[in-house]
Design a protein around this motif. Sequence first.
Motif, PDB file in Angstrom:
ATOM      1  N   VAL A  19      34.182  32.335  39.025  1.00  0.00           N
ATOM      2  CA  VAL A  19      34.790  33.113  40.115  1.00  0.00           C
ATOM      3  C   VAL A  19      35.018  34.544  39.629  1.00  0.00           C
ATOM      4  O   VAL A  19      35.540  34.757  38.522  1.00  0.00           O
ATOM      5  CB  VAL A  19      36.143  32.510  40.565  1.00  0.00           C
ATOM      6  CG1 VAL A  19      36.680  33.251  41.792  1.00  0.00           C
ATOM      7  CG2 VAL A  19      35.996  31.024  40.853  1.00  0.00           C
ATOM      8  N   GLU A  20      34.602  35.515  40.428  1.00  0.00           N
ATOM      9  CA  GLU A  20      34.764  36.916  40.014  1.00  0.00           C
ATOM     10  C   GLU A  20      36.242  37.286  39.988  1.00  0.00           C
ATOM     11  O   GLU A  20      36.976  37.041  40.950  1.00  0.00           O
ATOM     12  CB  GLU A  20      33.987  37.840  40.947  1.00  0.00           C
ATOM     13  CG  GLU A  20      33.856  39.248  40.389  1.00  0.00           C
ATOM     14  CD  GLU A  20      32.801  40.089  41.101  1.00  0.00           C
ATOM     15  OE1 GLU A  20      32.791  41.306  40.888  1.00  0.00           O
ATOM     16  OE2 GLU A  20      31.980  39.516  41.862  1.00  0.00           O
ATOM     17  N   HIS A  21      36.671  37.886  38.878  1.00  0.00           N
ATOM     18  CA  HIS A  21      38.075  38.257  38.683  1.00  0.00           C
ATOM     19  C   HIS A  21      38.356  39.591  39.367  1.00  0.00           C
ATOM     20  O   HIS A  21      37.485  40.466  39.443  1.00  0.00           O
ATOM     21  CB  HIS A  21      38.376  38.360  37.179  1.00  0.00           C
ATOM     22  CG  HIS A  21      39.820  38.374  36.840  1.00  0.00           C
ATOM     23  ND1 HIS A  21      40.455  39.466  36.285  1.00  0.00           N
ATOM     24  CD2 HIS A  21      40.786  37.430  37.004  1.00  0.00           C
ATOM     25  CE1 HIS A  21      41.737  39.182  36.091  1.00  0.00           C
ATOM     26  NE2 HIS A  21      41.963  37.959  36.521  1.00  0.00           N
ATOM     27  N   ILE A  64      34.764  35.433  47.363  1.00  0.00           N
ATOM     28  CA  ILE A  64      36.098  35.092  46.867  1.00  0.00           C
ATOM     29  C   ILE A  64      36.318  35.736  45.499  1.00  0.00           C
ATOM     30  O   ILE A  64      35.457  35.651  44.610  1.00  0.00           O
ATOM     31  CB  ILE A  64      36.288  33.563  46.735  1.00  0.00           C
ATOM     32  CG1 ILE A  64      36.098  32.871  48.088  1.00  0.00           C
ATOM     33  CG2 ILE A  64      37.675  33.245  46.175  1.00  0.00           C
ATOM     34  CD1 ILE A  64      36.276  31.362  48.047  1.00  0.00           C
ATOM     35  N   TYR A  65      37.464  36.386  45.341  1.00  0.00           N
ATOM     36  CA  TYR A  65      37.909  36.908  44.056  1.00  0.00           C
ATOM     37  C   TYR A  65      39.195  36.174  43.672  1.00  0.00           C
ATOM     38  O   TYR A  65      39.942  35.723  44.533  1.00  0.00           O
ATOM     39  CB  TYR A  65      38.227  38.407  44.132  1.00  0.00           C
ATOM     40  CG  TYR A  65      37.040  39.289  44.438  1.00  0.00           C
ATOM     41  CD1 TYR A  65      36.258  39.823  43.426  1.00  0.00           C
ATOM     42  CD2 TYR A  65      36.705  39.597  45.760  1.00  0.00           C
ATOM     43  CE1 TYR A  65      35.168  40.660  43.707  1.00  0.00           C
ATOM     44  CE2 TYR A  65      35.628  40.413  46.057  1.00  0.00           C
ATOM     45  CZ  TYR A  65      34.866  40.940  45.028  1.00  0.00           C
ATOM     46  OH  TYR A  65      33.797  41.751  45.311  1.00  0.00           O
ATOM     47  N   ILE A  91      38.041  37.126  50.481  1.00  0.00           N
ATOM     48  CA  ILE A  91      39.228  36.312  50.194  1.00  0.00           C
ATOM     49  C   ILE A  91      39.680  36.556  48.755  1.00  0.00           C
ATOM     50  O   ILE A  91      38.858  36.539  47.826  1.00  0.00           O
ATOM     51  CB  ILE A  91      38.925  34.805  50.378  1.00  0.00           C
ATOM     52  CG1 ILE A  91      38.424  34.518  51.792  1.00  0.00           C
ATOM     53  CG2 ILE A  91      40.164  33.962  50.056  1.00  0.00           C
ATOM     54  CD1 ILE A  91      37.740  33.161  51.933  1.00  0.00           C
ATOM     55  N   PHE A  92      40.981  36.765  48.570  1.00  0.00           N
ATOM     56  CA  PHE A  92      41.578  36.823  47.236  1.00  0.00           C
ATOM     57  C   PHE A  92      42.485  35.616  47.071  1.00  0.00           C
ATOM     58  O   PHE A  92      43.347  35.360  47.926  1.00  0.00           O
ATOM     59  CB  PHE A  92      42.388  38.109  47.055  1.00  0.00           C
ATOM     60  CG  PHE A  92      41.533  39.326  46.842  1.00  0.00           C
ATOM     61  CD1 PHE A  92      41.215  39.760  45.564  1.00  0.00           C
ATOM     62  CD2 PHE A  92      41.022  40.026  47.926  1.00  0.00           C
ATOM     63  CE1 PHE A  92      40.409  40.869  45.365  1.00  0.00           C
ATOM     64  CE2 PHE A  92      40.221  41.140  47.742  1.00  0.00           C
ATOM     65  CZ  PHE A  92      39.906  41.568  46.461  1.00  0.00           C
ATOM     66  N   VAL A  93      42.289  34.883  45.982  1.00  0.00           N
ATOM     67  CA  VAL A  93      43.112  33.703  45.728  1.00  0.00           C
ATOM     68  C   VAL A  93      43.836  33.862  44.392  1.00  0.00           C
ATOM     69  O   VAL A  93      43.364  34.562  43.487  1.00  0.00           O
ATOM     70  CB  VAL A  93      42.279  32.403  45.705  1.00  0.00           C
ATOM     71  CG1 VAL A  93      41.602  32.176  47.043  1.00  0.00           C
ATOM     72  CG2 VAL A  93      41.265  32.416  44.571  1.00  0.00           C
ATOM     73  N   GLY A  94      44.971  33.180  44.263  1.00  0.00           N
ATOM     74  CA  GLY A  94      45.767  33.311  43.050  1.00  0.00           C
ATOM     75  C   GLY A  94      45.287  32.449  41.904  1.00  0.00           C
ATOM     76  O   GLY A  94      44.986  32.942  40.819  1.00  0.00           O
TER      77      GLY A  94
END
Length: 582
Positions: free
Chosen positions: A138-140, A129-130, A109-112
């Motif tokens: 949270v990993e960037h 999640i990135y 999952i990539f979140v803004g």
Amino acid sequence: MQLSRLFDLIPYQISTYDNSVAFAKKENDTWKTYSARDLKRIVDNLGMAFIQSGLNPGDKVAIISENRPEWNFIDLALQQMGAISVPMYPTITSEDYQYIFDHAEVKVIFVGDKEIYQKAVEVAGDRKIYSFDQLPGVEHWTSLEVKGENGDLSKLEELKSKVKSGDLFTIIYTSGTTGRPKGVMLSHTNVLSNMLSVADIMTPPPGASKVLSFLPLCHIYERTASFCYIYLGFSVYYAENMEKIGENLKEVQPHVFNTVPRLLEKVYDKIVAKGYELTGIKKSLFFWALNLGLRYDPAADMGGWYNFQLKLANKIIFSKWREALGGNVMQINSGASALQPRLARVFWAAGIKVCEGYGLTETSPVVSASIGNHEEIRIGYVGKIVRDVQVKIADDGEILVKGPNVMQGYYKEPQMTAEVIKDGWFHTGDIGELDGQYLKITDRKKEMFKTSGGKYIAPQVMENKFKESPMIEQLMVVGDNRNFPGALIVPSFDGIKEYCTRKGIPYTSGQEMVEKPEILEKFQKEVDHYNKYFGKWEQIKRFKLLKRAWGVDTGELTPTMKLKRKVISKIYEDEIEGLYRS
């Protein structure tokens, strides 16, 4: 070069335009830009990092974010290695997130931003999640880019070579006005063919043109457009947020942008409200120009005297409208719902070419589009059928579509797919008419209803007409199996305030004013005025003014601003019943 997959657009843009600005976003009050070569480097690095991280072709990856260049980077990187993107609206609930994560079997999952992350992490389970924003713990996303710098490019090239034009590249879950969302499966061919058809009829010249993008990239409308922009060599600037669109328009001075009618309605209402604030000759000139524009037909010769007046109106009044949009706009594309003809007329009169189109997620999306020239525009129609798409009207008036743009089907829903694609024709659920190649939408098949007297009511047509009133923000026609149509009306609270100022009526709050006899009388006059456009059996006999607007967050609207009729009917069950009590 041959374009067969969407990611082929990256080398195409470099070889054709070598853009110094492919994408841009605002960071610390400055526009941060990415060139076409930056785009290729970042996307390749991400692709190699995905391979190193154990992501495989066919794996599903969710992207949940507001518009920004990172959205495109992830999308294109997934395409190159054959993984499948699952874009999602940031505004939907965590329960909706969970349904889509599970149904689509999402692995990453990539979140803004923080708000989206907090909703996603509740239901993500053990999914990685990135984030696009820097968030604690949270990993960037840039960690992947750095990781990929030392990756094996030959492995990525091998995977790219195996991706075929007919392969699935995305599953888009439609917001839906009822029930659970459906996953629309789109291939490279679906979207690429549609993008090329649209690129044929764009007014701004290829290369060196600028775009302001603010419609959600998770919706196929803006996403297909984004590929079109890459193909045409346009520089895409992402608006900071919806509140800053006006400011960003003046900064970027775009040549084109996509919008929805609701936004154009708000722009128009604000312009008219400012007109009412004028006094003396300035006010007279403003409304003279406005009324002139409302009569305009861009496809007709309006006569020498009219043309002379319009030229004068453009110089002294409408030039300010164009300046508010940045001064360079050559084409505005309007879609997702019906555009009021009066808005199309007045914007064209002001030298602002608003081109209405029609389509669905299932058709990638464009079925028809208006062309930005005076010879081919036709007010009240959603344009001409675009190249490579076929349309026919069924016996019951339903619009049927065939072409390379029609989806592969609904994910895991073969029965639902079979219900809408028959003999190669996609059944849109919309009712319409064809005049040669020009298409007109008249209503939604499932939204039409009968009164108890057996008369058919087409609510969308009526709602669109009544919303021409500056006093009406939103409206839903009701009356299924009742003896007459009624309406729930969300007033324009700004309109009420402005009316009170003009009439010297003491104003307290919008919520209180909707119960005042003088305001109810004003709305009755508005309803009576617009009723004249419809047959006696269609006319709204009773209405109820509501005290708050409908929204996506409160559940009455889909993310594309369509009415959730069943939800609204349930919420306002008592108010609807009240319309029919004697």
